[in-house]
Design a protein around this motif. Structure first.
Motif, PDB file in Angstrom:
ATOM      1  N   SER A   7       0.926  -1.020   0.063  1.00  0.00           N
ATOM      2  CA  SER A   7      -0.051   0.023   0.301  1.00  0.00           C
ATOM      3  C   SER A   7       1.457   1.279   0.232  1.00  0.00           C
ATOM      4  CB  SER A   7      -1.254   0.294   1.520  1.00  0.00           C
ATOM      5  OG  SER A   7      -1.702  -1.089   1.206  1.00  0.00           O
ATOM      6  N   ALA A   8       2.223   1.607   0.650  1.00  0.00           N
ATOM      7  CA  ALA A   8       2.776   2.575   1.253  1.00  0.00           C
ATOM      8  C   ALA A   8       3.279   2.786  -0.219  1.00  0.00           C
ATOM      9  CB  ALA A   8       3.632   2.136   1.816  1.00  0.00           C
ATOM     10  N   LYS A   9       3.675   2.254  -1.468  1.00  0.00           N
ATOM     11  CA  LYS A   9       3.737   2.046  -2.614  1.00  0.00           C
ATOM     12  C   LYS A   9       2.745   2.892  -3.885  1.00  0.00           C
ATOM     13  CE  LYS A   9       7.144  -1.070  -4.314  1.00  0.00           C
ATOM     14  NZ  LYS A   9       7.396  -2.505  -4.690  1.00  0.00           N
ATOM     15  N   ALA A  10       1.668   2.329  -2.960  1.00  0.00           N
ATOM     16  CA  ALA A  10       0.731   3.299  -4.477  1.00  0.00           C
ATOM     17  C   ALA A  10       0.878   4.632  -3.612  1.00  0.00           C
ATOM     18  CB  ALA A  10      -0.478   2.216  -4.178  1.00  0.00           C
ATOM     19  N   VAL A  11       0.730   4.525  -2.589  1.00  0.00           N
ATOM     20  CA  VAL A  11       0.396   5.707  -2.243  1.00  0.00           C
ATOM     21  C   VAL A  11       1.482   6.874  -2.174  1.00  0.00           C
ATOM     22  CG1 VAL A  11       0.439   7.549   0.264  1.00  0.00           C
ATOM     23  CG2 VAL A  11      -1.034   4.551   0.135  1.00  0.00           C
ATOM     24  N   LEU A  12       3.206   6.348  -2.721  1.00  0.00           N
ATOM     25  CA  LEU A  12       4.011   7.136  -2.879  1.00  0.00           C
ATOM     26  C   LEU A  12       4.064   7.871  -3.745  1.00  0.00           C
ATOM     27  CD1 LEU A  12       7.061   5.410  -1.002  1.00  0.00           C
ATOM     28  CD2 LEU A  12       6.112   8.287  -0.409  1.00  0.00           C
ATOM     29  N   TYR A  13       3.777   6.342  -5.581  1.00  0.00           N
ATOM     30  CA  TYR A  13       3.443   6.796  -6.847  1.00  0.00           C
ATOM     31  C   TYR A  13       2.360   7.999  -6.280  1.00  0.00           C
ATOM     32  CZ  TYR A  13       5.514   3.087  -8.284  1.00  0.00           C
ATOM     33  OH  TYR A  13       6.419   1.854  -9.277  1.00  0.00           O
ATOM     34  N   ALA A  14       1.441   7.593  -5.949  1.00  0.00           N
ATOM     35  CA  ALA A  14      -0.193   8.719  -6.267  1.00  0.00           C
ATOM     36  C   ALA A  14       0.624  10.351  -5.712  1.00  0.00           C
ATOM     37  CB  ALA A  14      -1.294   8.580  -5.369  1.00  0.00           C
ATOM     38  N   LEU A  15       1.376  10.368  -4.221  1.00  0.00           N
ATOM     39  CA  LEU A  15       2.234  11.361  -3.549  1.00  0.00           C
ATOM     40  C   LEU A  15       2.550  12.114  -5.427  1.00  0.00           C
ATOM     41  CD1 LEU A  15       1.868  13.486  -1.682  1.00  0.00           C
ATOM     42  CD2 LEU A  15       3.810  12.135  -0.610  1.00  0.00           C
ATOM     43  N   GLY A  16       3.744  11.725  -5.551  1.00  0.00           N
ATOM     44  CA  GLY A  16       4.601  12.531  -6.908  1.00  0.00           C
ATOM     45  C   GLY A  16       3.985  12.736  -7.891  1.00  0.00           C
ATOM     46  N   ALA A  17       2.725  12.164  -8.386  1.00  0.00           N
ATOM     47  CA  ALA A  17       2.406  12.521  -9.042  1.00  0.00           C
ATOM     48  C   ALA A  17       1.666  13.791  -8.533  1.00  0.00           C
ATOM     49  CB  ALA A  17       1.319  10.979  -9.736  1.00  0.00           C
ATOM     50  N   ASN A  18       0.354  13.386  -7.439  1.00  0.00           N
ATOM     51  CA  ASN A  18      -0.372  14.342  -7.817  1.00  0.00           C
ATOM     52  C   ASN A  18       0.571  15.912  -7.048  1.00  0.00           C
ATOM     53  OD1 ASN A  18      -3.136  14.011  -8.241  1.00  0.00           O
ATOM     54  ND2 ASN A  18      -2.607  12.035  -6.195  1.00  0.00           N
ATOM     55  N   LEU A  19       1.584  15.652  -6.603  1.00  0.00           N
ATOM     56  CA  LEU A  19       2.518  16.664  -5.617  1.00  0.00           C
ATOM     57  C   LEU A  19       3.200  18.226  -7.167  1.00  0.00           C
ATOM     58  CD1 LEU A  19       4.058  18.606  -3.864  1.00  0.00           C
ATOM     59  CD2 LEU A  19       6.085  17.500  -3.718  1.00  0.00           C
ATOM     60  N   ALA A  20       3.683  17.407  -8.796  1.00  0.00           N
ATOM     61  CA  ALA A  20       4.125  17.535  -9.266  1.00  0.00           C
ATOM     62  C   ALA A  20       2.413  17.961 -10.493  1.00  0.00           C
ATOM     63  CB  ALA A  20       5.080  16.809 -10.413  1.00  0.00           C
ATOM     64  N   ILE A  21       1.009  17.501 -10.514  1.00  0.00           N
ATOM     65  CA  ILE A  21       0.425  18.145 -10.888  1.00  0.00           C
ATOM     66  C   ILE A  21       0.007  19.530 -10.485  1.00  0.00           C
ATOM     67  CG2 ILE A  21      -1.850  17.515 -11.362  1.00  0.00           C
ATOM     68  CD1 ILE A  21      -1.143  14.479 -11.929  1.00  0.00           C
ATOM     69  N   VAL A  27      -0.658  27.446 -12.075  1.00  0.00           N
ATOM     70  CA  VAL A  27       0.343  28.161 -12.909  1.00  0.00           C
ATOM     71  C   VAL A  27      -0.228  28.601 -13.409  1.00  0.00           C
ATOM     72  CG1 VAL A  27       2.693  28.550 -13.971  1.00  0.00           C
ATOM     73  CG2 VAL A  27       2.404  27.469 -12.088  1.00  0.00           C
ATOM     74  N   ALA A  28      -1.517  27.585 -13.908  1.00  0.00           N
ATOM     75  CA  ALA A  28      -2.042  27.418 -15.431  1.00  0.00           C
ATOM     76  C   ALA A  28      -3.136  27.825 -15.421  1.00  0.00           C
ATOM     77  CB  ALA A  28      -2.101  25.748 -16.335  1.00  0.00           C
ATOM     78  N   ALA A  29      -3.843  27.875 -13.891  1.00  0.00           N
ATOM     79  CA  ALA A  29      -5.110  28.795 -13.308  1.00  0.00           C
ATOM     80  C   ALA A  29      -5.214  30.093 -12.599  1.00  0.00           C
ATOM     81  CB  ALA A  29      -5.664  27.688 -11.952  1.00  0.00           C
ATOM     82  N   ALA A  30      -3.831  30.430 -12.423  1.00  0.00           N
ATOM     83  CA  ALA A  30      -3.775  31.944 -12.503  1.00  0.00           C
ATOM     84  C   ALA A  30      -3.163  32.047 -14.126  1.00  0.00           C
ATOM     85  CB  ALA A  30      -2.250  32.142 -11.791  1.00  0.00           C
ATOM     86  N   ILE A  31      -2.800  32.156 -15.054  1.00  0.00           N
ATOM     87  CA  ILE A  31      -2.947  32.394 -16.393  1.00  0.00           C
ATOM     88  C   ILE A  31      -3.478  32.532 -17.255  1.00  0.00           C
ATOM     89  CG2 ILE A  31      -1.214  32.055 -18.358  1.00  0.00           C
ATOM     90  CD1 ILE A  31       1.202  30.462 -16.401  1.00  0.00           C
ATOM     91  N   THR A  32      -4.492  31.140 -17.280  1.00  0.00           N
ATOM     92  CA  THR A  32      -5.399  31.190 -17.939  1.00  0.00           C
ATOM     93  C   THR A  32      -7.162  31.568 -17.019  1.00  0.00           C
ATOM     94  OG1 THR A  32      -5.957  29.469 -17.015  1.00  0.00           O
ATOM     95  CG2 THR A  32      -4.185  29.006 -18.712  1.00  0.00           C
ATOM     96  N   GLY A  33      -7.154  32.161 -16.221  1.00  0.00           N
ATOM     97  CA  GLY A  33      -8.360  31.863 -15.494  1.00  0.00           C
ATOM     98  C   GLY A  33      -9.651  30.680 -15.719  1.00  0.00           C
ATOM     99  N   SER A  34      -9.208  30.144 -15.956  1.00  0.00           N
ATOM    100  CA  SER A  34     -10.049  28.600 -15.804  1.00  0.00           C
ATOM    101  C   SER A  34     -10.432  28.209 -14.411  1.00  0.00           C
ATOM    102  CB  SER A  34      -9.009  27.769 -16.898  1.00  0.00           C
ATOM    103  OG  SER A  34      -9.887  26.383 -16.819  1.00  0.00           O
ATOM    104  N   GLY A  35     -12.264  28.093 -14.670  1.00  0.00           N
ATOM    105  CA  GLY A  35     -12.319  27.764 -12.948  1.00  0.00           C
ATOM    106  C   GLY A  35     -12.342  25.725 -13.326  1.00  0.00           C
ATOM    107  N   SER A  36     -11.965  25.407 -14.155  1.00  0.00           N
ATOM    108  CA  SER A  36     -12.289  24.064 -14.188  1.00  0.00           C
ATOM    109  C   SER A  36     -11.264  23.445 -14.129  1.00  0.00           C
ATOM    110  CB  SER A  36     -12.394  23.506 -15.721  1.00  0.00           C
ATOM    111  OG  SER A  36     -13.976  23.329 -16.207  1.00  0.00           O
ATOM    112  N   MET A  37      -9.438  24.935 -14.131  1.00  0.00           N
ATOM    113  CA  MET A  37      -7.411  24.102 -13.999  1.00  0.00           C
ATOM    114  C   MET A  37      -8.040  24.847 -11.971  1.00  0.00           C
ATOM    115  SD  MET A  37      -5.216  23.510 -15.609  1.00  0.00           S
ATOM    116  CE  MET A  37      -5.173  23.666 -16.945  1.00  0.00           C
TER     117      MET A  37
END
Length: 302
Positions: A7-21, A27-37
């Motif tokens: 389980s810990a390995k799956a959690v770490l995969y998700a944490l790394g991906a979500n932090l980068a995302i 940054v994109a939301a601030a530039i584009t003004g997109s509510g969805s973003m």
């Protein structure tokens, strides 16, 4: 038995991906003004917090038993998993719905749509990596079950949460991509607002589904039906056992407690009976390594 999932390995995969995302989405939301973003950025931030809570729960669940908690702290993972479901519902889902509702009544022109679409495409790739990591661990335990059957029957709260989060994230990114693309093509920001609301509804649905599954574990679930049947067959095949009268199991996080009541065959002495019970318990734990505690009661009932 299938190889146990990490389980810990799956959690770490998700944490790394979500932090980068999350960083790229803000940054994109601030530039584009997109509510969805912005909704997606908050969603990714909530996911990062959730994964940190899951890691905390995993760490605390490994504490040694105490006189006040003689069966250990394994169930603490269920508490933190339930907290994750609440955060996913409140911070992720409700904020996204609010943001979409706000954009419906105070729409803003979408700037740099290609940037938004590029960030969302990166998010799909990163979340796909996280889902791949989660599915690797899920497939170690689900066998021939469908993913839905596994989700409904799994006793691994952390994997249930991570799988639910990753699924919601991938679908949410798809909603956001379609919303931004429609807004760019039509020039109508209502699609961006509707995308934010759709993401919020999705998160609420996933959060409720995860909460229902984790609640069952909090209350106290035994092992899955196929595992219980295998345990019963193992005991019934023991020459020293005439009949298995009762078999109770309880999941305590990653560990399992088993209580057995069985009619034993005649033994030459009480010491011989005790030795035989000890041998059965040792063999049982080797066959089912997730079993941490066994309580064996011999009986004379037919």
């Amino acid at each position: 038995m299938a190889q146990g999932a990490d389980s810990a390995k799956a959690v770490l995969y998700a944490l790394g991906a979500n932090l980068a995302i999350a960083i790229t989405k803000y940054v994109a939301a601030a530039i584009t003004g997109s509510g969805s973003m912005l909704a997606e950025a908050v969603h990714s931030t909530a996911d990062c917090c959730n994964q940190l809570l899951l890691l905390l729960g995993l760490k605390r669940s490994r504490r040694e038993p105490t006189p006040d908690y003689p069966l250990g702290f394994g169930k603490e993972t269920y508490f933190w998993s339930f907290m994750v479901a609440i955060l996913l519902f409140s911070i992720g889902g409700m904020f996204s719905i609010y943001e979409g509702w706000h954009k419906l009544h105070a729409s803003e022109e979408l700037s740099y749509p290609l940037l938004a679409l590029g960030v969302l495409a990166f998010g799909v790739a990163a979340e796909g990596f996280s889902m791949w990591g989660a599915l690797r661990e899920v497939n170690k335990t689900r066998g021939a079950q469908s993913l839905w059957a596994w989700f409904r029957g799994s006793r691994n709260a952390e994997l249930v949460v991570i799988f639910g989060e990753d699924l919601a994230a991938l679908l949410g990114l798809a909603f956001a991509f379609v919303a931004v693309l429609a807004t760019w093509i039509t020039g109508d920001p209502i699609y961006d607002a509707l995308g934010s609301i759709a993401i919020g509804v999705l998160l609420v649905v996933v959060a409720v589904a995860v909460a229902i599954e984790v609640k069952a574990l909090l209350i106290g679930q035994g092992v899955e039906a196929p595992v219980r049947a295998a345990m019963h067959d193992f005991l019934a095949a023991e020459p020293a056992i005439e009949k298995v009268l009762e078999l109770l199991t309880l999941h305590m996080g990653g560990d399992v407690m088993v209580a057995v009541k069985a009619k034993m065959r005649e033994h030459e002495s009480q010491a011989a009976l005790i030795d035989e019970i000890n041998r059965i318990e040792d063999a049982f734990k080797r066959r089912f390594p997730q079993v941490q505690w066994t309580f064996f009661e011999p009986d004379v009932r037919a």
